[in-house]
Design a protein around this motif. Structure first.
Motif, mmCIF file in Angstrom:
data_model
loop_
_atom_site.group_PDB
_atom_site.id
_atom_site.type_symbol
_atom_site.label_atom_id
_atom_site.label_comp_id
_atom_site.label_asym_id
_atom_site.label_seq_id
_atom_site.Cartn_x
_atom_site.Cartn_y
_atom_site.Cartn_z
ATOM 1 N N THR A 134 0.833 -1.190 0.000
ATOM 2 C CA THR A 134 0.000 0.000 0.000
ATOM 3 C C THR A 134 0.875 1.249 0.000
ATOM 4 N N ALA A 135 0.388 2.268 -0.682
ATOM 5 C CA ALA A 135 1.099 3.554 -0.690
ATOM 6 C C ALA A 135 0.763 4.380 0.548
ATOM 7 N N VAL A 136 -0.216 3.924 1.334
ATOM 8 C CA VAL A 136 -0.631 4.648 2.529
ATOM 9 C C VAL A 136 0.471 4.600 3.577
ATOM 10 N N ARG A 137 0.783 5.732 4.170
ATOM 11 C CA ARG A 137 1.762 5.811 5.245
ATOM 12 C C ARG A 137 1.112 6.489 6.437
ATOM 13 N N LEU A 138 1.090 5.800 7.553
ATOM 14 C CA LEU A 138 0.474 6.318 8.768
ATOM 15 C C LEU A 138 1.462 6.193 9.930
ATOM 16 N N PRO A 139 1.264 6.969 11.005
ATOM 17 C CA PRO A 139 2.107 6.776 12.189
ATOM 18 C C PRO A 139 1.988 5.336 12.681
ATOM 19 N N VAL A 140 3.103 4.725 12.952
ATOM 20 C CA VAL A 140 3.128 3.302 13.296
ATOM 21 C C VAL A 140 3.510 3.126 14.756
ATOM 22 N N ASP A 141 2.698 2.368 15.471
ATOM 23 C CA ASP A 141 2.988 2.018 16.857
ATOM 24 C C ASP A 141 3.329 0.544 16.949
ATOM 25 N N SER A 142 3.992 0.165 18.006
ATOM 26 C CA SER A 142 4.330 -1.238 18.213
ATOM 27 C C SER A 142 3.092 -2.026 18.621
ATOM 28 N N PRO A 143 2.847 -3.190 18.014
ATOM 29 C CA PRO A 143 1.717 -4.028 18.439
ATOM 30 C C PRO A 143 1.910 -4.606 19.832
ATOM 31 N N GLY A 144 3.129 -4.594 20.343
ATOM 32 C CA GLY A 144 3.397 -5.170 21.653
ATOM 33 C C GLY A 144 3.942 -6.578 21.532
ATOM 34 N N PRO A 145 4.559 -7.080 22.606
ATOM 35 C CA PRO A 145 5.178 -8.409 22.544
ATOM 36 C C PRO A 145 4.130 -9.510 22.472
ATOM 37 N N ALA A 146 4.585 -10.700 22.096
ATOM 38 C CA ALA A 146 3.690 -11.851 22.049
ATOM 39 C C ALA A 146 3.200 -12.173 23.458
ATOM 40 N N GLY A 147 1.943 -12.556 23.545
ATOM 41 C CA GLY A 147 1.379 -12.935 24.832
ATOM 42 C C GLY A 147 1.509 -14.433 25.060
ATOM 43 N N THR A 148 0.512 -14.987 25.714
ATOM 44 C CA THR A 148 0.507 -16.412 26.033
ATOM 45 C C THR A 148 -0.371 -17.160 25.036
ATOM 46 N N LEU A 149 0.064 -18.298 24.613
ATOM 47 C CA LEU A 149 -0.725 -19.136 23.721
ATOM 48 C C LEU A 149 -1.990 -19.586 24.455
ATOM 49 N N SER A 150 -3.161 -19.235 23.917
ATOM 50 C CA SER A 150 -4.421 -19.592 24.572
ATOM 51 C C SER A 150 -4.728 -21.066 24.361
ATOM 52 N N ALA A 151 -5.685 -21.582 25.150
ATOM 53 C CA ALA A 151 -6.092 -22.986 24.995
ATOM 54 C C ALA A 151 -6.623 -23.257 23.590
ATOM 55 N N PRO A 152 -7.511 -22.382 23.032
ATOM 56 C CA PRO A 152 -7.945 -22.616 21.646
ATOM 57 C C PRO A 152 -6.796 -22.514 20.648
ATOM 58 N N GLY A 153 -5.879 -21.561 20.884
ATOM 59 C CA GLY A 153 -4.729 -21.435 19.997
ATOM 60 C C GLY A 153 -3.854 -22.672 20.040
ATOM 61 N N ARG A 154 -3.635 -23.184 21.235
ATOM 62 C CA ARG A 154 -2.835 -24.405 21.388
ATOM 63 C C ARG A 154 -3.539 -25.577 20.700
ATOM 64 N N GLY A 155 -4.845 -25.644 20.860
ATOM 65 C CA GLY A 155 -5.595 -26.733 20.236
ATOM 66 C C GLY A 155 -5.500 -26.688 18.720
ATOM 67 N N LEU A 156 -5.575 -25.466 18.150
ATOM 68 C CA LEU A 156 -5.478 -25.328 16.699
ATOM 69 C C LEU A 156 -4.114 -25.795 16.203
ATOM 70 N N LEU A 157 -3.036 -25.353 16.866
ATOM 71 C CA LEU A 157 -1.695 -25.745 16.433
ATOM 72 C C LEU A 157 -1.458 -27.243 16.621
ATOM 73 N N LYS A 158 -1.999 -27.800 17.688
ATOM 74 C CA LYS A 158 -1.863 -29.242 17.919
ATOM 75 C C LYS A 158 -2.572 -30.026 16.817
#
Length: 239
Positions: free
Chosen positions: A113-137
């Motif tokens: 995209t040619a759009v340029r906007l002020p960029v902030d950090s999304p923040g560090p990775a959190g904890t893998l949730s139970a549904p997230g773990r289930g999906l990856l498993k």
């Protein structure tokens, strides 16, 4: 497969597996935030599935058990309140309604995209949730049964330089959880990029220059198939 995070982890995974074949290598590059919560099915996923005539991959688990009813899918076709408010705010502020246009998509699948906007950090990775773990498993099991080589690669996010080490430590802790379920490619940056010029409109969307650097790094990791050990990630997380 080139889709956006707004489609949700479950849909992105099912969409990709519809194309995976024995002997393929599958690199999971889902943003950590997509694996931290309830894996809620999104209206974007419903819209794309029905428009493309692939409702079978829209909403459901990897074993094809449904997650939401057809009636709920139909109700999700209407624009939500947050979408309407967002569009009104963009109109009032004289901003583009959408960051990406059809002409921003190249035949190779590369989008920018040619759009340029002020960029902030999304923040560090959190904890893998139970549904997230289930999906990856479930994904790891699916790939084992079909002889698909699998690994996770953490996307690069913009991070303020002073937060680099702290975010890398927290990302390493997240990757340690993922490594219990599948190999994790050894990205020396640990998903952290401190150059704001490499980002366009969000802390995840790389510019062409940033994307070229990320692609070169990822290509080397895949070619070498170098993955983190549990011990290495524990050491990094405890710095």
């Amino acid at each position: 497969m080139g889709l956006g995070a707004g489609y949700g982890a479950r849909f992105l995974t099912r969409w990709t597996l519809s194309e995976a074949r024995p002997g393929d290598s599958l690199i999971v590059a889902l943003e950590p935030g997509l694996l931290n919560g309830d894996l809620t099915d999104t209206s974007e996923a419903v819209h794309l599935s029905l428009r493309a005539g692939i409702s079978r991959v829209c909403c459901g688990n990897l074993d094809n058990s449904p997650t939401i009813s057809l009636a709920s899918q139909l109700l999700m076709l209407r624009p939500g309140c947050s979408r309407v408010v967002t569009l009104v705010a963009k109109i009032a502020g004289g901003k583009p309604l959408f960051s990406l246009r059809t002409e921003d998509i190249n035949p190779s699948g590369w989008m920018q995209t040619a759009v340029r906007l002020p960029v902030d950090s999304p923040g560090p990775a959190g904890t893998l949730s139970a549904p997230g773990r289930g999906l990856l498993k479930d994904l790891a099991g699916w790939c084992r049964e079909r002889n698909v080589r699998l690994a996770y690669s953490i996307p690069w996010e913009f991070t303020d330089p002073e937060d680099r080490v702290s975010f890398q430590n927290q990302n390493a802790a997240f990757l340690l959880q993922v490594a219990e379920l599948m190999p994790v490619l050894k990205d020396p940056a640990l998903g952290v990029c401190t150059n704001r010029e490499y980002y366009s409109d969000t802390g995840w969307h790389l510019t062409e220059q940033g994307s070229n650097l990320r692609s070169d790094s990822l290509g080397r990791q895949i070619k070498e198939w170098s993955t983190w050990t549990d011990g290495e990630l524990r050491t990094l997380a405890a710095r």
